[in-house]
Design an enzyme around this catalytic site. Structure first.
Site, mmCIF file in Angstrom:
data_model
loop_
_atom_site.group_PDB
_atom_site.id
_atom_site.type_symbol
_atom_site.label_atom_id
_atom_site.label_comp_id
_atom_site.label_asym_id
_atom_site.label_seq_id
_atom_site.Cartn_x
_atom_site.Cartn_y
_atom_site.Cartn_z
ATOM 1 N N PRO A 15 1.203 -1.392 0.135
ATOM 2 C CA PRO A 15 0.395 0.097 -0.145
ATOM 3 C C PRO A 15 0.717 1.101 -0.009
ATOM 4 O O PRO A 15 2.140 0.784 0.858
ATOM 5 C CB PRO A 15 -0.425 -0.551 1.214
ATOM 6 C CG PRO A 15 -0.843 -1.235 1.609
ATOM 7 C CD PRO A 15 0.707 -2.090 1.071
ATOM 8 N N CYS A 16 0.168 3.041 -0.796
ATOM 9 C CA CYS A 16 1.184 3.343 -1.036
ATOM 10 C C CYS A 16 0.506 4.490 -0.174
ATOM 11 O O CYS A 16 1.309 5.753 -0.729
ATOM 12 C CB CYS A 16 1.599 3.358 -2.076
ATOM 13 S SG CYS A 16 0.351 3.807 -3.646
ATOM 14 N N GLN A 17 -0.716 4.481 -0.271
ATOM 15 C CA GLN A 17 -0.892 6.190 0.724
ATOM 16 C C GLN A 17 0.208 6.683 2.044
ATOM 17 O O GLN A 17 0.065 7.754 1.347
ATOM 18 C CB GLN A 17 -2.143 5.570 1.348
ATOM 19 C CG GLN A 17 -3.396 4.883 0.469
ATOM 20 C CD GLN A 17 -3.316 3.213 0.451
ATOM 21 O OE1 GLN A 17 -2.282 3.057 0.756
ATOM 22 N NE2 GLN A 17 -4.398 2.862 0.149
#
Length: 171
Positions: A76-78
């Site tokens: 996940p890149c958030q």
């Protein structure tokens, strides 16, 4: 060749593997909504709804059907995104380390990790360096590279960072 897709989502990485002529033995993601189309698109691939932070190398190999040749995925890149808050307490940031922990436990021949370019910025680079330390003694890791997806046929400009590693030859 036995490949595994971590944080598979809807299967973008798996699609690329299939288009390159490879099969994916197993895919893992925790989100049933993001993966809702995965089984439709990849009926021959086992999809496991699992928390990757709770997954260990032996279990992954067992579920994948044996020794794994390659692992790829996009944690996940958030927590690292230009558009996000870049919150250092966002627990999703820890999943980057779990990707590399699993690579270290499984010891595949190669790995490919993709994320947002913000992972290379000052506010995040230490986390990438720490994660890479988990594999640096067993892999030749190429310098992380940022590529624009539009240069590879995507219909949108998206700068993404890629980290690629190949197992060192054992004497």
């Amino acid at each position: 060749m036995r490949l595994v897709d971590l944080f598979c989502g809807s299967g973008g990485f798996s699609r690329g593997a299939h288009q390159a002529g490879f099969d994916v033995a197993a895919s893992f993601d925790i989100d049933p909504i993001l993966t809702s189309s995965y089984k439709y698109n990849f009926p021959q691939t086992e999809l496991f709804l699992r928390d990757v932070s709770q997954l260990d190398g032996a279990t992954l190999e067992n579920l994948a059907g044996g020794l794994v040749d390659g692992i790829f995925g996009g944690p996940p890149c958030q927590g690292f995104s230009d558009m996000g808050r870049k919150d250092p307490t966002d627990i999703r940031r820890q999943l980057l380390g779990h990707f590399f922990r699993i690579v270290a436990e499984v010891e595949p021949t190669f790995f490919v990790m993709e994320n947002v370019r913000g992972l290379a910025y000052a506010h995040s680079k230490n986390e990438l360096v720490a994660a890479l330390k988990l594999v640096e003694d067993r892999y030749h890791v190429l310098t992380p590279r940022v590529w624009d997806a539009s240069e590879f046929g995507a219909a949108t400009r998206r700068n993404r960072i890629f980290v690629i590693g190949m197992a060192l030859l054992q004497n």
